[in-house]
Design an enzyme around this catalytic site. Structure first.
Site, short mmCIF file in Angstrom:
data_model
loop_
_atom_site.label_atom_id
_atom_site.label_comp_id
_atom_site.label_asym_id
_atom_site.label_seq_id
_atom_site.Cartn_x
_atom_site.Cartn_y
_atom_site.Cartn_z
N HIS A 136 1.18 -15.15 4.17
CA HIS A 136 0.40 -16.18 3.47
C HIS A 136 -0.02 -17.24 4.50
O HIS A 136 -0.57 -16.91 5.56
CB HIS A 136 1.25 -16.71 2.31
CG HIS A 136 0.52 -17.54 1.30
ND1 HIS A 136 -0.85 -17.61 1.21
CD2 HIS A 136 0.98 -18.37 0.31
CE1 HIS A 136 -1.20 -18.42 0.22
NE2 HIS A 136 -0.10 -18.90 -0.34
N ARG B 227 -14.42 -19.38 3.69
CA ARG B 227 -13.68 -20.45 4.39
C ARG B 227 -13.64 -20.14 5.89
O ARG B 227 -13.60 -21.04 6.72
CB ARG B 227 -12.26 -20.57 3.80
CG ARG B 227 -12.27 -20.88 2.31
CD ARG B 227 -10.89 -20.76 1.70
NE ARG B 227 -10.33 -19.42 1.83
CZ ARG B 227 -9.11 -19.09 1.47
NH1 ARG B 227 -8.28 -20.01 0.96
NH2 ARG B 227 -8.66 -17.85 1.60
N HIS C 229 -7.17 -9.27 2.78
CA HIS C 229 -6.94 -10.21 1.67
C HIS C 229 -6.62 -9.44 0.41
O HIS C 229 -7.10 -8.32 0.21
CB HIS C 229 -8.17 -11.10 1.44
CG HIS C 229 -7.83 -12.34 0.68
ND1 HIS C 229 -7.79 -12.39 -0.69
CD2 HIS C 229 -7.47 -13.58 1.13
CE1 HIS C 229 -7.44 -13.61 -1.06
NE2 HIS C 229 -7.23 -14.35 0.02
N SER D 245 1.36 -19.52 -2.98
CA SER D 245 1.67 -20.97 -3.03
C SER D 245 1.26 -21.57 -4.37
O SER D 245 2.03 -22.34 -4.98
CB SER D 245 1.00 -21.70 -1.87
OG SER D 245 -0.38 -21.41 -1.81
N ASP E 173 -7.49 -17.92 7.88
CA ASP E 173 -6.50 -18.18 8.94
C ASP E 173 -6.96 -17.74 10.32
O ASP E 173 -6.44 -18.20 11.33
CB ASP E 173 -5.18 -17.49 8.58
CG ASP E 173 -4.56 -18.10 7.35
OD1 ASP E 173 -4.60 -19.34 7.22
OD2 ASP E 173 -4.05 -17.35 6.50
N1 NMX Z 1 -3.60 -5.48 9.44
C1 NMX Z 1 -2.96 -4.31 9.28
N2 NMX Z 1 -2.69 -3.76 8.09
C2 NMX Z 1 -3.12 -4.40 7.02
C3 NMX Z 1 -3.83 -5.62 7.09
C4 NMX Z 1 -4.05 -6.17 8.37
N3 NMX Z 1 -4.65 -7.34 8.54
N4 NMX Z 1 -4.12 -6.03 5.84
C5 NMX Z 1 -3.60 -5.11 5.01
N5 NMX Z 1 -2.99 -4.13 5.72
C6 NMX Z 1 -2.22 -3.01 5.22
C7 NMX Z 1 -1.08 -3.54 4.36
O1 NMX Z 1 0.02 -3.96 5.15
C8 NMX Z 1 -0.80 -2.37 3.48
O2 NMX Z 1 -0.02 -1.46 4.22
P1 NMX Z 1 1.14 -0.56 3.52
O3 NMX Z 1 0.42 0.31 2.55
O4 NMX Z 1 1.76 0.16 4.65
O5 NMX Z 1 2.06 -1.52 2.83
C9 NMX Z 1 -2.18 -1.76 3.24
O6 NMX Z 1 -3.01 -2.25 4.31
C10 NMX Z 1 -2.81 -2.15 1.94
O7 NMX Z 1 -2.80 -3.58 1.83
P2 NMX Z 1 -3.95 -4.34 1.02
O8 NMX Z 1 -3.89 -3.89 -0.38
O9 NMX Z 1 -5.25 -4.23 1.72
O10 NMX Z 1 -3.50 -5.87 1.17
P3 NMX Z 1 -2.46 -6.71 0.31
O11 NMX Z 1 -3.17 -7.23 -0.89
O12 NMX Z 1 -1.21 -5.93 0.05
O13 NMX Z 1 -2.07 -7.86 1.31
C11 NMX Z 1 -2.55 -9.50 2.99
C12 NMX Z 1 -3.00 -8.89 1.65
C13 NMX Z 1 -3.37 -10.74 3.24
C14 NMX Z 1 -1.08 -9.87 2.87
C15 NMX Z 1 -2.76 -8.45 4.10
O14 NMX Z 1 -4.14 -8.17 4.23
C16 NMX Z 1 -2.19 -8.90 5.44
O15 NMX Z 1 -1.01 -8.66 5.68
N6 NMX Z 1 -3.02 -9.55 6.31
C17 NMX Z 1 -2.55 -10.10 7.57
C18 NMX Z 1 -1.79 -11.40 7.31
C19 NMX Z 1 -2.74 -12.49 6.90
O16 NMX Z 1 -3.78 -12.73 7.49
N7 NMX Z 1 -2.36 -13.23 5.84
C20 NMX Z 1 -3.12 -14.41 5.42
C21 NMX Z 1 -3.83 -14.24 4.09
C22 NMX Z 1 -4.55 -15.50 3.73
N8 NMX Z 1 -3.62 -16.58 3.45
O17 NMX Z 1 -3.67 -17.62 4.05
O18 NMX Z 1 -2.74 -16.42 2.58
C1 MLT Z 2 -4.95 -18.48 -0.15
O1 MLT Z 2 -5.76 -19.32 0.21
O2 MLT Z 2 -4.04 -18.74 -0.97
C2 MLT Z 2 -5.00 -17.13 0.47
O3 MLT Z 2 -6.28 -16.75 0.82
C3 MLT Z 2 -4.23 -16.07 -0.26
C4 MLT Z 2 -4.76 -15.62 -1.59
O4 MLT Z 2 -5.69 -16.14 -2.15
O5 MLT Z 2 -4.17 -14.61 -2.09
#
Ligand code: NMX
Ligand code: MLT
Length: 437
Positions: free
Chosen positions: A270, A326, A317, A240, A372
């Protein structure tokens, strides 16, 4: 000129030579290198943006203008009888880097109050949305509708010097921040309460007025303050913030940029994760038939989610490697105000089992919860149970930090963003050459 704007201008003038010197004398200094993994993997960790509004340490979490969240909550003045600080104080801090006193905050409260009124046509646009539109879609469109009010556009069309860009950006930004609680609460009434609405109270601070317009009693005003403050900024690389900055780098005005920011926030990886958490929890609670789960029940549910190829919402994350402060701030609020809430109990039990499961699963680099995972629990407890609305609340908070960034982007003359892309064939060539060495 308001005191805040004067102070901001003073800070801008002090800062400009630093940026100019970095560019002129040290423009060629190497900061980072980029790997193929980073290019294909969403530029993770690549140091390629600059902001002084906030900084995210992987272990410590976010600092706003150098202050950790506990410090922000301790240092910013609070309304009389409130537990949480004025959002207006955060606006002052993010813009100037200084902790405001009561008088300085009172002026910002008045400024927002004077800028709150929403033109009739915004209500009409919200009213005209077809049924089942997502609140984030309506939120983004309502902001776009206001774009015709942009001072920046008018000034730009009349010819404006680059060093003055920050000024109408400030005006647009302050106007928009003041109006966002009105827009958000009206979307809420329109979608879930048959379009009735509660008129704004000009004597209340921004978050107090939001609680009032949502029809909520205390401590929902503190819930709103806590919520808007912790969601305001997370340095520049998250989707964002980056989207807002990217769009604004074309000199698109604040309305176009913040609407884009909102669209970026609306993805489930996100900001939309806060709605996904509640959806997932409801599913879990339904499976438990309303009863309290055992640790084994929870473990099974988490594994079932992972084994079906889905992520655990609210966990993981891109930068953080510890529990998100947070999350902790919201958990502390829950422990004080709603320790016996059944959803909070589920969330807290999950906190005990999910990290170990994610570690065993072996994929996520960060097994800890992000903000979240807790947001919806609090909203649900105070009667905001329409969880597809939660990301709108995130958006109101996030707009505060991004607006501060956009004003400073303009003040420091940051350039149009335009990185370079390569083809897969080019990357293969680079990889082969590196392997031969
Ligand atoms: N549950 C299952 N698998 C996960 C999770 C999770 N919560 N978090 C990461 N992974 C997987 C991810 O999908 C990836 O799989 P693949 O290799 O098959 O593509 C692998 O672990 C490596 O990912 P990371 O490097 O740890 O995480 P990345 O930086 O790519 O993504 C998020 C960060 C936040 C997108 C990821 O942790 C996620 O999808 N979390 C769940 C959704 C979420 O809570 N998002 C909110 C984040 C905060 N916000 O508000 O933005
Ligand atoms: C945010 O607040 O924007 C989320 O935690 C995602 C991030 O920092 O990558």
């Amino acid at each position: 000129m308001s005191h805040l704007k004067e102070k901001l201008y003073e800070k801008i003038q002090q800062h400009r030579p630093r940026t100019r010197k970095l560019l002129k004398d040290h423009g060629d200094v190497v900061v980072d290198q980029v790997t193929i993994g980073q290019i294909i993997g969403g530029m993770r960790g690549l140091k390629s943006l600059v902001t002084d509004i906030s900084y995210l340490d992987p272990n410590e979490g976010i600092r706003y203008r150098g202050y950790t969240l506990p410090e922000v909550f301790e240092k910013l003045p609070k309304p009389k009888g409130a537990e949480m600080p004025y959002v207006e104080g955060l606006v002052y801090l993010l813009l100037t880097g200084d902790i405001p006193n009561e008088e300085e905050i009172a002026e910002v409260v008045d400024e927002f109050s004077a800028r709150r009124i929403l033109p009739r046509y915004v209500y009409e646009v919200i009213d005209s949305f077809p049924c089942c539109s997502h609140p984030m879609t309506i939120f983004s469109a309502a902001i776009m509708t206001l774009q015709r009010e942009s001072f920046f556009v008018k000034k730009y069309q009349h010819g404006m010097r680059k060093e003055d860009y920050w000024d109408p950006t400030y005006e647009d930004g302050m106007n928009l921040i003041a109006k966002l609680p009105e827009i958000a609460s009206y979307i809420y009434w329109k979608l879930y309460r048959e379009g009735n609405r509660i008129q704004s109270n000009p004597n209340l601070d921004l978050a107090g007025n939001f609680a009032h317009m949502m029809g909520k009693k205390k401590p929902y005003d503190d819930v709103a303050r806590l919520h808007f403050i912790i969601h305001a900024d997370h340095e520049s690389g998250n989707v964002s913030a980056h989207t807002g900055h990217l769009v604004a780098s074309t000199l698109a005005d604040v309305y176009l940029s913040i609407a884009s920011m909102v669209n970026g926030l609306a993805g489930p990886l996100h900001g939309l994760a806060n709605q996904e958490v509640l959806r997932w929890l409801q599913d879990l609670m339904e499976k438990m038939g309303g009863g309290e789960p055992t640790e084994e029940d929870l473990k099974k549910f988490v594994w079932d989610t992972l084994n079906s190829g889905q992520v655990i919402p609210g966990y993981g994350h891109a930068v953080l490697r510890k529990t998100d402060p947070r999350y902790t701030a919201q958990r502390d609020f829950c422990l004080t105000h709603l320790p016996d809430d059944p959803i909070f109990k589920y969330v807290d039990m999950l906190y005990k089992v999910v990290p170990d499961i994610l570690l065993e699963h072996g994929k996520a680099k960060n097994p800890w919860p992000n903000l979240d995972a807790q947001t919806g629990v609090i909203q649900w407890h105070y009667g905001v149970q329409e969880y597809d609305f939660y990301t709108v609340l995130f958006g109101v908070g996030r707009a505060i930090g991004i607006t501060a960034n956009l004003i400073w982007d303009r003040a420091l003359g940051y350039s149009l963003e335009r990185p370079k892309s390569l083809t897969t064939g080019m990357l293969e060539k680079i990889a082969n050459k590196a392997n031969k060495k």
